[in-house]
Design a protein around this motif. Structure first.
Motif, PDB file in Angstrom:
ATOM      1  N   VAL A  24       3.327   8.247  -6.499  1.00  0.00           N
ATOM      2  CA  VAL A  24       4.436   7.873  -7.375  1.00  0.00           C
ATOM      3  C   VAL A  24       5.359   6.857  -6.682  1.00  0.00           C
ATOM      4  N   ALA A  25       5.743   7.154  -5.445  1.00  0.00           N
ATOM      5  CA  ALA A  25       6.709   6.313  -4.726  1.00  0.00           C
ATOM      6  C   ALA A  25       6.187   4.904  -4.484  1.00  0.00           C
ATOM      7  N   PHE A  26       4.965   4.785  -3.994  1.00  0.00           N
ATOM      8  CA  PHE A  26       4.398   3.467  -3.703  1.00  0.00           C
ATOM      9  C   PHE A  26       4.120   2.682  -4.977  1.00  0.00           C
ATOM     10  N   VAL A  57      -4.268  -0.145  -8.238  1.00  0.00           N
ATOM     11  CA  VAL A  57      -4.131  -1.569  -7.916  1.00  0.00           C
ATOM     12  C   VAL A  57      -3.082  -1.822  -6.837  1.00  0.00           C
ATOM     13  N   HIS A  58      -2.293  -0.815  -6.513  1.00  0.00           N
ATOM     14  CA  HIS A  58      -1.230  -0.973  -5.518  1.00  0.00           C
ATOM     15  C   HIS A  58      -1.570  -0.346  -4.169  1.00  0.00           C
ATOM     16  N   PHE A  59      -2.533   0.555  -4.146  1.00  0.00           N
ATOM     17  CA  PHE A  59      -2.785   1.316  -2.926  1.00  0.00           C
ATOM     18  C   PHE A  59      -3.610   0.533  -1.911  1.00  0.00           C
ATOM     19  N   ASP A  60      -3.230   0.687  -0.659  1.00  0.00           N
ATOM     20  CA  ASP A  60      -4.011   0.190   0.467  1.00  0.00           C
ATOM     21  C   ASP A  60      -4.546   1.420   1.190  1.00  0.00           C
ATOM     22  N   PHE A  61      -5.854   1.579   1.208  1.00  0.00           N
ATOM     23  CA  PHE A  61      -6.457   2.803   1.740  1.00  0.00           C
ATOM     24  C   PHE A  61      -6.061   3.043   3.197  1.00  0.00           C
ATOM     25  N   LEU A  62      -6.132   2.003   4.026  1.00  0.00           N
ATOM     26  CA  LEU A  62      -5.767   2.145   5.436  1.00  0.00           C
ATOM     27  C   LEU A  62      -4.303   2.526   5.579  1.00  0.00           C
ATOM     28  N   GLY A  63      -3.449   1.931   4.749  1.00  0.00           N
ATOM     29  CA  GLY A  63      -2.020   2.238   4.815  1.00  0.00           C
ATOM     30  C   GLY A  63      -1.727   3.692   4.511  1.00  0.00           C
ATOM     31  N   ILE A  64      -2.436   4.250   3.533  1.00  0.00           N
ATOM     32  CA  ILE A  64      -2.227   5.656   3.173  1.00  0.00           C
ATOM     33  C   ILE A  64      -2.741   6.577   4.277  1.00  0.00           C
ATOM     34  N   GLY A  73       3.005   3.998   6.963  1.00  0.00           N
ATOM     35  CA  GLY A  73       1.921   3.310   6.274  1.00  0.00           C
ATOM     36  C   GLY A  73       2.473   2.302   5.295  1.00  0.00           C
ATOM     37  N   TRP A  74       1.648   1.867   4.363  1.00  0.00           N
ATOM     38  CA  TRP A  74       2.074   0.810   3.450  1.00  0.00           C
ATOM     39  C   TRP A  74       1.181   0.799   2.206  1.00  0.00           C
TER      40      TRP A  74
END
Length: 226
Positions: A24-26, A57-64, A73-74
């Protein structure tokens, strides 16, 4: 299970709650950047399908993964072309600030809902203790994590939003000097994240401040609805 407990920065039993909160936040954070950029005349994010609340479409797997393991993370950054804005610096500040402010408002909304559940007796009326525990964990994490993301993203170091805001606020000559040292600022940022001793005096106080914000807003809302 023991192996996961050792490598995760969050308790394993709370992992599902963290994941939901971060989704939700990201998602709202990045959507806010994309929405205002498009609103102000830059279609870059829209053309890439980023003006959406679809988290995939917003998630970066490595960041999570790093966020769960290392505590930071990011998400995938939203591309913004300020040259498309009528007032590049002013609108640039608004677009950059939209992400952190969205987390602030999410924290306020979540804390408000939690306070209402307590004040109205809805939470106490639930007979299942596990459900009560889940609600408590979720809303506390939701409030604290969103307050933390609000504060964290305002740090004036690249690639965070606080740095982009600073760039647009300072005079052009200072902005040019900032850009000269940008690569070193990124290095400093990474050192802060990866060296525990530095994190203790930088990131850890932000977590404490986020919790204090959550606690004080919670007390205010409980007082209002009591």
């Amino acid at each position: 299970m023991e192996f996961l407990d050792k490598i995760l920065s969050v308790p394993l039993e709370q992992l599902p709650f963290y994941l939901v909160v971060l989704v939700v936040a990201f998602t709202v954070h990045e959507f806010s950047h994309a929405y205002f950029a498009n609103k102000f005349g830059d279609p870059t994010a829209k053309l890439l399908g980023r003006v959406t609340l679809n988290p995939t479409v917003h998630f970066d797997f490595l960041g999570i993964i790093l966020l769960l393991i290392a505590g930071f993370g990011w998400a995938r950054p939203v591309p913004v072309n300020r040259d498309n804005f009528k007032s590049p610096r002013l609108m640039g500040v608004v677009v950059s600030a939209a992400g952190p402010l969205s987390n602030f408002f999410l924290a306020i909304i979540g804390t408000l809902i939690y306070a209402v559940l307590i004040s109205t007796g809805v939470l106490a009326s639930i007979s299942n203790e596990k459900v009560i525990e889940a609600i408590i964990i979720f809303f506390q994490l939701f409030g604290v994590m969103n307050f933390f993301l609000f504060l964290f993203n305002l740090i004036p170091l690249p690639p965070l939003d606080g740095y982009r805001i600073l760039e647009d606020l300072v005079p052009r000559q200072i902005r040019a000097k900032l850009q000269q040292f940008e690569q070193w600022s990124v290095f400093i940022f990474l050192l802060i994240l990866f060296i525990p001793a530095l994190r203790q005096y930088t990131i850890s106080p932000l977590y404490n401040l986020a919790y204090n914000l959550y606690y004080h807003f919670m007390q205010v809302f409980l007082h209002i609805f009591s």
